[in-house]
Each structure stands twice: as C-alpha cells, then as structure tokens.
Design a protein around this motif. Structure first.
Motif, short mmCIF file in Angstrom:
data_model
loop_
_atom_site.label_atom_id
_atom_site.label_comp_id
_atom_site.label_asym_id
_atom_site.label_seq_id
_atom_site.Cartn_x
_atom_site.Cartn_y
_atom_site.Cartn_z
N ASP A 1 14.58 21.78 44.11
CA ASP A 1 15.75 21.47 43.51
C ASP A 1 16.93 20.66 44.53
O ASP A 1 17.55 19.56 44.34
N PHE A 2 16.74 21.06 45.71
CA PHE A 2 17.80 20.54 46.73
C PHE A 2 17.14 19.43 47.28
O PHE A 2 17.89 18.39 47.51
N VAL A 3 15.86 19.35 47.27
CA VAL A 3 15.36 17.75 47.82
C VAL A 3 15.65 16.76 46.66
O VAL A 3 15.94 15.72 47.11
N LYS A 4 15.71 17.11 45.44
CA LYS A 4 15.99 16.31 44.37
C LYS A 4 17.31 15.84 44.44
O LYS A 4 17.71 14.59 44.20
N GLU A 5 18.26 16.76 44.61
CA GLU A 5 19.54 16.59 44.71
C GLU A 5 19.97 15.50 45.96
O GLU A 5 20.72 14.51 45.63
N ILE A 6 19.32 15.59 47.04
CA ILE A 6 19.48 14.80 48.45
C ILE A 6 19.16 13.49 47.94
O ILE A 6 19.58 12.60 48.73
N GLU A 7 17.84 13.65 47.60
CA GLU A 7 17.52 12.23 47.25
C GLU A 7 18.04 11.11 46.53
O GLU A 7 17.95 9.99 46.67
N ASN A 8 18.90 11.66 45.66
CA ASN A 8 19.86 11.15 44.79
C ASN A 8 21.06 10.72 45.37
O ASN A 8 21.59 9.84 44.53
N PHE A 9 21.40 11.16 46.80
CA PHE A 9 22.46 10.77 47.38
C PHE A 9 22.26 9.35 47.85
O PHE A 9 21.23 8.84 48.37
N LYS A 10 23.42 8.46 47.53
CA LYS A 10 23.46 7.05 48.04
C LYS A 10 24.54 7.06 49.14
O LYS A 10 25.61 7.17 48.78
N CYS B 1 32.51 20.80 54.36
CA CYS B 1 31.05 20.52 54.06
C CYS B 1 30.94 20.98 52.63
O CYS B 1 31.36 21.84 52.21
N LYS B 2 29.76 20.21 52.09
CA LYS B 2 29.39 20.40 50.78
C LYS B 2 28.50 21.52 50.82
O LYS B 2 27.33 21.41 51.78
N VAL B 3 28.51 22.65 49.99
CA VAL B 3 27.52 23.91 50.17
C VAL B 3 26.69 23.88 49.26
O VAL B 3 27.11 23.97 47.89
N TYR B 4 25.35 23.97 49.43
CA TYR B 4 24.33 24.27 48.38
C TYR B 4 23.53 25.52 48.67
O TYR B 4 23.41 25.86 49.94
N ALA B 5 23.65 26.57 47.66
CA ALA B 5 23.18 27.75 47.81
C ALA B 5 21.82 27.93 46.89
O ALA B 5 21.98 27.83 45.65
N ILE B 6 20.71 28.63 47.57
CA ILE B 6 19.69 28.95 46.65
C ILE B 6 19.67 30.31 45.93
O ILE B 6 20.05 31.38 46.98
N ARG B 7 19.87 30.42 44.73
CA ARG B 7 20.01 31.88 44.25
C ARG B 7 18.89 32.82 44.58
O ARG B 7 17.78 32.40 44.89
#
Length: 628
Positions: free
Chosen positions: A128-137, A232-238
C-alpha cells in the motif's frame, strides 16, 4: 537449538509454560512468571537479548514444527505465551498451529495500544505504501523518505529508489548491513537505530516517515509525534490482526486470552493454568466500580446488540483488564450493571461484594470534570475528617478510581453523564475495614491505586497505614502513637487518653515503614506501643516482625539478659519458654526493670535513625496492659 538446562528444586510436577519472546513484552513475561518460583521455558531466535532467569530456562534457536511438538511433550508444556513482535506473523502462525495440535491454551501478550492519531496516514502493508508513493508527483525535487521499520523494509521499498530517496534506520549489526547491501542500498542511506531520531530528522529533513504500529513499548507515539512536529507526513502500517490467526485455527475462547500488560498476563495465566501460581491475584473496588460503569454506559448508549458478559477496563498503568459484568433491575425499575468483587487470595473483607453502577445522561454533568458527575449511592461511605484527597463531606470514592471511571467512560462517549456507584452490603461490611478509624461513615470506600490486588499484599497494608498517618496529621496533632493491633491500641489509648482518636495508628508488623511514614509526614513525636514478642525481634534489628521474616532469637535474648545482669537461673529458664511473653513470669521485678531498659535501648537504636528529626518513644506493654 541450544538449551540452558538447569534443574530447579521448585520445578513444578504439574507441567510448565513455554514463552516465545525476544521483545520487551518477553522480558515482562519473564518477570511475571518468575514470581511463581516455578520452572518455565523462554524461547528466542538468537541469544542477543539479555534476560535474567532464576527459575526459567533459556532456549535459543529455531525449531521445526516437529521439534516444537517434541519439546512440548518432553517438558509437559501446558500453556504457551506468544510475546513476540506484533509483526512476526510467521511466528504467530506457527504458535497457533502448535497449540491447536497440542490442544493447550494460548496467551497473546500484545503491545499496549496508544490509539490511532487522525493526523497519521494508516495503511495495511508495504505494498500500500509503495502505491501511495508512486502516485506522488513533484517537479521541484525528489522526495526524501525515512523508514523506521528496520532492515525488513529494504526488500519491500527498493522498488521506490527510482522515484524517491529512501533512507533506512536499522540495527548497526553485520547481518543487517549485509542484507541492505544485497539490495543495493547506498551506505549513506543506512542509519544506526541507536542514533537519536530527533538528530536524524533534523539532518535529513524527510518529507515522509514510514513506521510500523509498534505500540507503547516500541516508542510509537513518541516517534510519530516527533515526526509530525517537524512537518513530516507520517505513514503507519497497522498491526496484523492476531485474532485472525486464532480464528483460522479455531482456537476457542476458553483456551485463548489476549493481554497487553503484566497484570493481565498474570490473571490470564491464573485462569488458563491454575496450578502455576499458588496464590491468585484480585482486582480493587476501583476496578470493579469502573467495569460496572462501563457496562452501564454501554447499555445506556445501546453500544451492544446484547448485554455484554465482560468489559475491558483500562487501569492506571495503561493496560486493559477484562472484567465479567452482569445486569439487574432494582425495585424502582432502574437497570444497573454490576460486578462481584474477587480479591483473589488476599484476605479482604470486601471479597464477594456486589458493586453496582447506574449511568444516566444528565445535562447538569457537563459542568463537572470531564462532563462526568460521580456520586455515591447506597453502601458508599462519606468522608468526615480531613487528610484525604477530597474534603470532608465528599463521597468516599478515591481520586484514582474516579480518574479510572472518567477515562474509561470518555473512551466511549463525550456526552454529559451521571454515574452512581452503590454497594448494597457496603454499610454492613464497612465496620470490618479501616474506615471507622479513618472517619469514613455510612459505607465502604472505593479504593485502589494500581487497580490490581496482589495476594497478601504488603503494598495494600502499607497504603492503609499511609492513609491513617495522613488522617492523624490532619487532626492537627504533632504526636502520633503507633501500635501493633487492637490489644496494644487499647492500652496505649488509656496511657494517652488526652490525644484524639485519629492519632492512634496500627502498624501490624511494619514497624520500620510506619516510623518512616510518620517522620516524612512531619510529626514531632512518635510513640511506639509494642508488646514483648515483637519487642525482642525489633531489638535484634527486625523492623518487619512478621514470623515469615523473623523469629524469637533466644541467643540474642540471653545476651540482653546478661547485659541486664539477670541471674543464671533465669537465663537457664529461657531455654524452656516458647513465647516471649513468658519472660514476664520468669524474671523478678528488679530483673524485669533492668531487662526492659535494655530491650528499649536496643529497639530505639534501630528506630531512632528512621526519624532523625523527631522524638521517638518506646512504650513496652506487659501481659496485664501495664506500660513500661
């Protein structure tokens, strides 16, 4: 696999426990199980974790499923505790398979939750994180990502190297560095996990921080708050859902419990393996009052399809304790939730009492602390003397139980609520507690600092003494008279008849602790009423006179007799006595006077240093109640 085998004279003949650890929770599990004084096994993948074992046996290395089965049969394992990392899913799976095949109970010792901050982006996996980051422009620069997930994240995130700059905080050990290098991570993108996170954040200025939901013991809240504070923008894996693993192996509820702290672990062990701890722990009236309030609140707010059979109470240390609850309707037709107090093996007169809670929505409660009005109903006492954490006239529900009730109800609702706690037999039982001497009238008090009662708790008795000392000081008198119990108190009260009742405090066996409490409270004079049996122990330096810790030392008594110039016949007669109070019969009046002076002097040698700024007086009481 290596095993540190060690025979233990206390090794249980009725089976043992296997703990999978290697974590902070594993260390805590060891501390809890060591209290039983019985054999158990602590299994870790490597020997890197330092842990002290006295009764436990360390098992190091990876076992196949067949080896685990054989190990459990060989050592008669009756319970497994999974205290591994919350993201060690392969271990969770293997443990569930093990207990399912052996048909033995399982405890999951999970990490204490810290809640899920809405300012954090919650995801379920690295994918999920990889998909999120790949969408960043971004057109201005490459984003900087800092992973706090250890070396395991390298394999999962290396695909992002062409999109963003990824930095990894890992253990500074050869295996981790080698694994990272295999995936082509530049040395400058690897950072030692022992390095201060704040310094690392200031140095890298990452746009995004990735972290796993590691719970309180993993420092999750501190790390995320620091990252958010620095923009920072924080992503947390449940955390993975452990219940899913349990359900997949159809492990029934009567063979499985989840806990998140030491008290819950001990209680779950007592339930699932009753023979391991000889004495059972209990819960305080404060915990039961809170549980009843939670149940009543859930019923009022229609939060459950059916009346729940148990609720989770967050106790003061932050862990959750599961408590059975029941429901009833009083003569007025009002529904209440109730608990039956279980004090474990602690000799508590409130054991078995019914503790009820009525909860109503009340607009006037919004003006109260946290919008919750807590009242005392039938069987709850009223404070009549100063010295408590509430003024005279207040309901006898102590501050910590009130805080527990407020905290737990606010986890359910923000609505203004009125809670009334009742104990139907409270007034009847109160006469057998400390309450009358503390000036609490009309019922029991709702108490408890930790929420838990350890069996035959020294802490519980000392807390009662401390409360009595507070009340004594609040009476305005600078003189406190401490005594061992009802009999000695009767005599010292007659000796100091002019003093108010509140200054007479019972110490039981804890002479040293009580003197220190009185000194800390600022009394100018401490009078110690003591009978000869305890006095000869105190004279020998035993500040705790319980028979478990000290016995009558005839050799020391003989030395005091010699010091008092007692005759040889008397010293010879000492060999035949069984109780110290028999000394009053074998000594003449003159010998007794000398002997008393010697005993008092030795006692004061041990007592006076505990209260250097006040006068310490020793009142030795004979069999007829005469004070020497």
């Amino acid at each position: 696999m290596q095993r540190n085998e060690r025979k233990n004279e206390n090794q249980s003949a009725v089976g043992s426990i296997l703990v999978y650890g290697g974590t902070t929770e594993g260390r805590i599990a060891v501390q809890v199980l060591e209290e039983a004084g019985k054999n158990f096994y602590y299994s870790t993948r490597t020997a890197s974790q330092e842990v002290t074992l006295h009764h436990g046996v360390r098992v190091v290395g990876i076992m196949t499923h067949e080896q685990k089965i054989a190990f459990c049969h060989e050592h008669d394992i009756r319970l497994v505790i999974d205290a591994t990392h919350p993201f060690a899913e392969h271990i969770h799976e293997s443990v569930a398979r093990l207990v399912d095949e052996l048909d033995i109970p399982l405890i999951r010792f999970d990490r204490m939750s810290v809640g899920r901050d809405i300012n954090i982006c919650w995801i379920d996996s690295y994918v999920d994180f990889v998909k999120e980051i790949e969408n960043f422009k971004t057109h201005s620069r490459r984003l900087v990502v800092l992973s706090l997930c250890g070396v395991s994240a390298v394999k999962e995130l290396c695909a992002l190297e062409n999109v963003v700059d990824v930095h990894y905080r890992i253990l500074n050990v050869e295996t981790s560095r080698q694994k990272a290098s295999e995936y082509g991570v530049a040395l400058g993108h690897l950072h030692d996990s022992r390095e201060e996170l704040e310094c690392l954040l200031e140095c890298l200025h990452p746009d995004i921080v990735l972290i796993k939901e590691s719970g309180a013991s993993g420092g999750f809240q501190q790390k995320t708050e620091m990252a958010l504070r620095m923009g920072c923008k924080v992503y947390a894996i449940r955390q993975p859902d452990y219940q899913t693993v349990v359900d997949s192996y159809h492990i029934s509820a009567n063979r499985y419990q989840r806990v998140d702290g030491p008290h819950g672990l001990r209680r779950a062990t007592e339930k699932l393996f009753p023979d391991f701890f000889e004495l059972k722990s209990g819960l305080t009236t404060g915990t039961y009052a809170t549980a009843a309030a939670i149940g009543a609140c859930r019923w009022l707010l229609c939060m459950d399809d059916t009346l729940t059979e148990k609720v989770d109470v967050v106790i003061p240390d932050g862990e959750s304790i599961s408590v059975p609850v029941y429901y009833g309707e009083d003569e007025r037709g009002k529904t209440y939730c109730m608990c039956i107090k279980d004090s474990g093996d602690d000799p508590d007169v409130t054991n078995g009492l019914e503790i009820r809670a009525y909860v109503e929505l009340d607009a006037t409660a919004k003006n109260r602390q946290d919008g919750i009005d807590i009242r005392g109903g039938v069987g709850i006492g009223t404070i009549t003397l100063p010295g408590f954490d509430a003024p005279p006239g207040s309901v006898a529900i102590n501050q910590v139980p009130q805080q527990m009730i407020r905290h737990n109800l606010r986890l359910l609702s923000r609505k203004p609520i009125c809670v009334t706690i009742s104990v139907p037999r409270g007034e009847e039982i109160a006469g057998r507690t400390f309450n009358p001497r503390l000036g609490i009238k009309g019922g029991i008090s709702i108490v408890g600092v930790s929420g838990i009662i350890k069996p035959f708790s020294k802490e519980g008795f000392l807390n009662s003494i401390r409360k009595c000392i507070h009340v004594a000081k609040a009476s305005g008198c600078d003189h406190v008279v401490i005594n061992s119990g009802a009999k000695s108190e009767q005599y010292v009260k007659a000796y100091y008849a002019h003093l108010p009742e509140q200054v007479f405090v019972e110490y039981g066996n804890f002479i040293g602790e009580t003197i220190k409490m009185a000194a800390d409270e600022g009394f100018m004079k401490i009078s110690l009423g003591i009978m000869l049996g305890k006095a000869v122990k105190l004279a020998a330096g035993h500040l705790d006179t319980h028979s478990k810790h000290s016995v009558m030392d005839k050799q020391f008594i003989a030395s005091m007799m010699a010091e008092a110039h007692c005759g040889r016949e008397v010293v010879k007669a000492l060999a035949n006595i069984k109780l110290a109070r028999e000394l009053w019969q074998i000594l003449s009046e003159a010998e007794m006077r000398n002997f008393v002076d010697v005993v008092r002097r030795h006692c004061l040698l041990h007592c006076e240093p505990l209260a250097p700024d006040c006068e310490v007086e020793l009142l030795l009481i004979d069999n007829e109640g005469r004070v020497w």
